[in-house]
Design an enzyme around this catalytic site. Structure first.
Site, PDB file in Angstrom:
ATOM      1  N   ARG A 192       0.861  -1.171   0.000  1.00  0.00           N
ATOM      2  CA  ARG A 192       0.000   0.000   0.000  1.00  0.00           C
ATOM      3  C   ARG A 192       0.903   1.228   0.000  1.00  0.00           C
ATOM      4  O   ARG A 192       1.476   1.594   1.020  1.00  0.00           O
ATOM      5  CB  ARG A 192      -0.871  -0.034   1.260  1.00  0.00           C
ATOM      6  CG  ARG A 192      -2.026   0.934   1.238  1.00  0.00           C
ATOM      7  CD  ARG A 192      -2.662   0.997   2.606  1.00  0.00           C
ATOM      8  NE  ARG A 192      -1.803   1.688   3.536  1.00  0.00           N
ATOM      9  CZ  ARG A 192      -1.656   1.383   4.812  1.00  0.00           C
ATOM     10  NH1 ARG A 192      -2.290   0.368   5.341  1.00  0.00           N
ATOM     11  NH2 ARG A 192      -0.846   2.095   5.584  1.00  0.00           N
ATOM     12  N   HIS A 222      -3.144   4.416   4.863  1.00  0.00           N
ATOM     13  CA  HIS A 222      -4.375   3.611   4.953  1.00  0.00           C
ATOM     14  C   HIS A 222      -5.563   4.397   4.402  1.00  0.00           C
ATOM     15  O   HIS A 222      -6.302   3.928   3.552  1.00  0.00           O
ATOM     16  CB  HIS A 222      -4.607   3.208   6.409  1.00  0.00           C
ATOM     17  CG  HIS A 222      -5.955   2.645   6.697  1.00  0.00           C
ATOM     18  ND1 HIS A 222      -6.415   1.488   6.112  1.00  0.00           N
ATOM     19  CD2 HIS A 222      -6.964   3.082   7.498  1.00  0.00           C
ATOM     20  CE1 HIS A 222      -7.644   1.239   6.547  1.00  0.00           C
ATOM     21  NE2 HIS A 222      -8.003   2.195   7.383  1.00  0.00           N
ATOM     22  N   TYR A 254       4.779   4.569  11.199  1.00  0.00           N
ATOM     23  CA  TYR A 254       5.031   3.133  11.318  1.00  0.00           C
ATOM     24  C   TYR A 254       5.863   2.534  10.185  1.00  0.00           C
ATOM     25  O   TYR A 254       6.066   1.334  10.135  1.00  0.00           O
ATOM     26  CB  TYR A 254       3.708   2.358  11.474  1.00  0.00           C
ATOM     27  CG  TYR A 254       2.669   2.623  10.396  1.00  0.00           C
ATOM     28  CD1 TYR A 254       2.717   1.952   9.182  1.00  0.00           C
ATOM     29  CD2 TYR A 254       1.647   3.556  10.599  1.00  0.00           C
ATOM     30  CE1 TYR A 254       1.771   2.183   8.198  1.00  0.00           C
ATOM     31  CE2 TYR A 254       0.694   3.799   9.622  1.00  0.00           C
ATOM     32  CZ  TYR A 254       0.759   3.120   8.420  1.00  0.00           C
ATOM     33  OH  TYR A 254      -0.175   3.356   7.459  1.00  0.00           O
TER      34      TYR A 254
END
Lengths: 334, 397
Positions: free
Chosen positions: B271, B275, B284
């Site tokens: 990805r 998100h 992260y």
């Protein structure tokens, strides 16, 4: 035309007959669940269906409630009318996400293009000495979820008629079977089963003038007993069997309470946050000026369902109902 | 004297011989993910398919960019971009026949529109005018599912029902790596295998469940390895290799249609975007990791092959780009129109017949709307209060 006399039949037999007739009438009706096939269900409600209609129509599934209900959603999407059996009340909880997030919402979220005509049969309630997780009255969870119908029979004839109506409904129906009434007998004519009424009508089981007992499912028989016992006190109690919790029959309920001026809601489920709170509120909103006393609730205690040896203290019995009725009189006189 | 000695001549009964129900070896995924682009096998790929995949990937990338822009303009509440994952999305849609069904998760808008759903209708969930903007039956595309993996058992049930009725319909169900930890993932795969239902499960392993990396999600050797536990084949594929994903999924669909049962496909992808626009991916993961994956871009991989074979003509590039721009312009224009909503829709589709309780509430809203309309036409009169109440209380006796 030959007439077949009504004979004693059990609620379990009426339920089996309803499933069989529904399957015979409509090939889209499929039964699925854990143990429903060869065994005929732990309560034998699906007895003989796999033999008569084949294992595709009455299917033993893997032991997984979310999977059972989730698969039923997909089957309904493809045009079938699945009837799902959840073996016991507390075993249905793993399926709750499917129920709340998909079953209840699919018609709504797709603007009516994907209705889900499925029936979820759940044996519920106590009084049979079941061990932990086998006696919950979980109806408040289902009532609190818009998009579901929630019904529960109290008589042999209603067991047949309501289950046929549930299966015929184009919307999902949570069909709560009071397991302690499975073996209760009633005069019933299986050759001429009661007509399939639309879901949503309550029925006056016993008319009276002193007060109304509003109840459903397993507590109806207890209330009928209480009403008989109350005659000794000079009270003439009306008993209303709600039959359908969603939709709720305000009309029948309010007509009764306006006549009697007093009402007690009786159910096995917990009192706090339970169905009785909703029912009492509805009655109070609609009948306040006719009420001679507050609407009282006689319900199970607010405890996790007790072990079998203590359940008789938990379940609303005749004495507790009569005590409540007595308090109604006292409130009126004070 | 020990217990064993006391028993003397005791001989335990040997247990019945154990046999595995299925030979697990053929179910295991290959050690390496399946790849076509950049290998000799690519030479055998159908030029028409390559060009089709390319045009759809370019369009998909543009859609992701446009939808992301629409969130910045406040036209969408949120958009979970699938940039970097377009190969999985497009292949999933292209391998299905018209009669087949797609069960997408919330990130799979591209697969939904590649299936023929109007790009605006595919976004209503995210715009907020209705939960599902398209007719699932018309396109055989289930609603975009926001709860994780809950749509997988639906795919199994639908495919099973179709097969019971003699229809050779296949269901393709999409889920992310995080979704494989959900109970519904397990139950769906187990049901599918036991029923031998014609279902293909496509896991897009894009590395993160919002912020949680795969290493904290599973201890399995790969997500494809989970298949063997259910008794179905697991396939591992490079999710950025559009030709490979198409090949593996087409294979799995053929297998399912022929009565071979379900397959679990894990596509390794990434990805590239966060998100959603509500997520800060820098918390992260490092830029290096993102850059590595950007260099393994699905469109670039395909273009290398097209170039090598002389298929990436100026016309082809221009055609793909113009189609994508036209789609984006149309999307922009239509999404900039305010949605026309009918508040009475709140009650229209809860039940086939509204309950008496809903009819009362519907009357209340109707009265409120009438009062609002009256207040707008005659702003100086009245207090704007409505007369109805949800629970029609009785008057004094």
């Amino acid at each position: 035309m030959t007439t077949v006399a009504a004979k004693p039949a059990t609620m379990a037999q009426a339920l089996t007959r309803a499933l069989r007739d529904a399957m015979a009438d409509d090939p889209a009706v499929h039964v699925l669940g854990e143990d429903v096939g060869t065994l005929g269900g732990v309560f034998r409600i699906t007895d003989g269906l796999a033999a008569e209609f084949g294992e595709d129509r009455c299917a033993d599934t893997p032991l997984a409630e979310a999977g059972i209900l989730g698969a039923a959603v997909g089957m309904a999407m493809y045009g079938l009318r699945p009837v799902v059996e959840m073996q016991f009340d507390a075993f249905a909880y793993p399926a709750f996400e499917q129920l709340a997030s998909h079953v209840a919402k699919m018609r709504n979220r797709t603007r009516g293009t994907l209705p889900l005509p499925l029936t979820i049969r759940i044996p519920y309630g106590g009084g049979i000495g079941g061990v932990e997780h086998h006696s919950d009255s979980s109806e408040a969870y289902y009532m609190a979820t818009p998009g579901l119908h929630v019904v529960t029979p109290a008589t042999v004839a209603d067991a047949y008629g309501l289950l046929r109506a549930a299966i015929a409904s184009d919307d999902p129906v949570v069909f709560l079977e009071p397991k302690r009434l499975y073996w209760s007998k009633d005069s019933w004519n299986p050759e001429r089963p009661s007509p399939v009424e639309p879901i949503g009508r309550a029925v006056v089981r016993r008319s009276g003038r002193s007060a109304t007992l509003l109840t459903y499912g397993p507590s109806v028989a207890v209330c009928m007993e209480a009403a008989e016992a109350a005659r000794a006190e000079g009270w003439d109690l009306e008993v209303v069997d709600l039959r359908s919790l969603v939709p709720f029959d305000d009309e029948t309920v309010c007509a009764s309470v306006r006549r009697t001026g007093r009402a007690v809601v009786v159910h096995e489920a917990h009192a706090f946050g339970g169905p009785g709170g909703e029912i009492a509120a509805r009655v109070t909103e609609r009948c306040f000026h006719h009420l001679e006393a507050p609407v009282l609730r006689v319900a199970g205690f607010d405890v996790p369902y007790p072990p079998p040896m203590l359940e008789r203290h938990h379940l609303p019995g005749v004495d507790r109902i009569l005590d409540a009725v007595g308090r109604l009189q006292w409130e009126a006189e004070s | 004297m020990t217990v064993m000695e006391q028993r003397g001549a005791y001989r335990p009964t040997p247990p019945p011989a154990w046999q595995p129900r299925t030979d697990p070896a053929p179910l295991l995924p290959d050690a390496e993910p399946h790849r076509v682009l950049g290998t000799e096998a690519a030479a055998g790929a159908d030029p028409a398919l390559l060009l089709r995949l390319h045009a759809e990937l370019v369009k998909g990338r543009r859609y992701n960019a446009q939808a992301t822009a629409l969130t910045k303009q406040g036209r969408l509440a949120v958009y979970p971009s699938s940039t970097g994952q377009e190969a999985c999305e497009i292949a999933a849609a292209l391998v299905l026949a018209e009669r087949d069904w797609l069960f997408p998760s919330y990130r799979d808008t591209l697969a939904v529109i590649a299936r023929g759903v109007d790009p605006v209708e595919a976004l209503t969930l995210l715009r907020g005018d209705w939960h599902t903007g398209y007719d699932p039956r018309e396109h055989r595309v289930a609603p975009l599912s926001t709860p994780l993996a809950t749509q997988l058992p639906h795919a199994v049930g639908l495919a099973h029902a179709a097969r019971l009725q003699g229809d050779d319909v296949v269901a393709l169900a999409m889920v992310g790596d995080g979704g494989t930890s959900e109970g519904d993932f397990h139950e769906a795969l187990n049901f599918a295998a036991v029923w031998q239902a014609p279902v293909v499960f496509l896991v897009q392993n894009n590395g993160f469940a919002i912020s949680v990396p795969l290493a904290k999600q599973t201890a399995a050797p790969s997500l494809a390895h989970k298949a063997v536990g259910y008794g179905m084949p697991g396939r591992l594929v490079d999710g950025n290799d559009a030709v490979a994903v198409h090949e593996v999924l087409a294979d799995a669909v053929r297998h399912a249609r022929a009565g071979g049962g379900p397959t679990l496909v894990e596509a390794l992808t990434y990805r590239v975007d966060a998100h959603t626009n509500a997520d800060d991916a820098t918390r992260y993961r490092g830029d290096d990791e993102v850059e590595t994956w950007r260099r393994h871009d699905p469109i670039a991989l395909l273009e290398e092959e097209l170039t090598r074979r002389g298929l990436l003509t100026e016309d082809a590039v221009r055609g793909a780009r113009e189609d994508a721009e036209a789609m984006a312009a149309d999307l922009r224009a239509r999404m900039n129109e305010d949605a026309r909503l009918d508040p009475m829709d709140l009650f229209a589709h809860v039940y086939a017949e509204p309950t008496p309780q809903l009819r009362e509430q519907r009357d209340l809203l109707r009265a409120e709307l009438a009062a609002e309309a009256e207040a707008e036409t005659a702003p100086t009169t009245g207090t704007g209060r409505t007369t109805g109440t949800a629970a029609s209380t009785e008057g004094p006796r």
